[in-house]
Design a protein around this motif. Structure first.
Motif, short mmCIF file in Angstrom:
data_model
loop_
_atom_site.label_atom_id
_atom_site.label_comp_id
_atom_site.label_asym_id
_atom_site.label_seq_id
_atom_site.Cartn_x
_atom_site.Cartn_y
_atom_site.Cartn_z
N LEU A 23 35.98 51.77 39.32
CA LEU A 23 36.99 51.60 40.36
C LEU A 23 37.25 52.91 41.10
O LEU A 23 37.45 52.91 42.32
CB LEU A 23 38.29 51.06 39.76
CG LEU A 23 38.27 49.58 39.38
CD1 LEU A 23 39.52 49.22 38.56
CD2 LEU A 23 38.17 48.70 40.61
N LYS A 56 35.98 42.56 44.89
CA LYS A 56 37.28 42.23 45.48
C LYS A 56 38.03 43.51 45.90
O LYS A 56 38.57 43.58 47.00
CB LYS A 56 38.12 41.45 44.46
CG LYS A 56 39.51 41.09 44.96
CD LYS A 56 40.28 40.34 43.91
CE LYS A 56 41.69 40.06 44.38
NZ LYS A 56 42.47 39.37 43.36
N THR A 57 38.04 44.51 45.03
CA THR A 57 38.73 45.76 45.33
C THR A 57 38.08 46.48 46.51
O THR A 57 38.76 47.05 47.36
CB THR A 57 38.76 46.67 44.09
OG1 THR A 57 39.37 45.95 43.01
CG2 THR A 57 39.55 47.94 44.34
N GLN A 60 39.34 44.92 49.59
CA GLN A 60 40.73 45.32 49.86
C GLN A 60 40.81 46.73 50.42
O GLN A 60 41.69 47.04 51.21
CB GLN A 60 41.56 45.21 48.58
CG GLN A 60 41.78 43.79 48.12
CD GLN A 60 42.40 43.72 46.74
OE1 GLN A 60 42.37 44.65 45.96
NE2 GLN A 60 42.96 42.55 46.42
N ARG A 61 39.89 47.59 50.01
CA ARG A 61 39.88 48.98 50.48
C ARG A 61 39.13 49.15 51.80
O ARG A 61 39.10 50.22 52.38
CB ARG A 61 39.21 49.90 49.46
CG ARG A 61 40.03 50.08 48.22
CD ARG A 61 39.40 51.10 47.31
NE ARG A 61 40.12 51.17 46.05
CZ ARG A 61 39.75 51.91 45.03
NH1 ARG A 61 38.67 52.67 45.12
NH2 ARG A 61 40.45 51.91 43.93
#
Length: 97
Positions: A23, A56-57, A60-61
């Motif tokens: 992450l 997904k992250t 979002q970023r």
């Protein structure tokens, strides 16, 4: 663009170890992280969930996650669970006998 090769098992224990590290490697908006999966020897649902969380992250970023060189173990799970479209990466599926 940064690239990382994952090796060995991507199972529940390894996924837990890698989660925070991966992450943190996701780039800022407009960046790309490429994960080479050619050396992944085993993938379970926890490993798949980690890949889905990364995807997904990244969205979002505002950056991009690309999965490359899917190993036979990864292809088997992606095919079994029909998740290839979720990732949107090109796959070369083996021909069924």
């Amino acid at each position: 663009m940064s690239a990382l090769s994952l090796t060995g098992e991507l199972t529940i224990f390894r996924a837990a170890e890698l989660k925070d590290e991966l992450l943190q490697l996701l780039p800022e908006a407009g960046g790309v992280l490429e994960l080479d999966l050619s050396q992944v020897s085993e993938l379970d649902t926890a490993g798949l969930q980690l890949l889905m969380l990364l995807k997904k992250t990244a969205g979002q970023r505002g950056c991009e996650l690309r999965l490359l060189a899917h190993s036979p173990a990864v292809l088997e799970v992606f095919d079994l669970l029909n998740v290839a479209a979720y990732f949107g990466d090109p796959l070369v599926m083996p021909m069924s006998a």
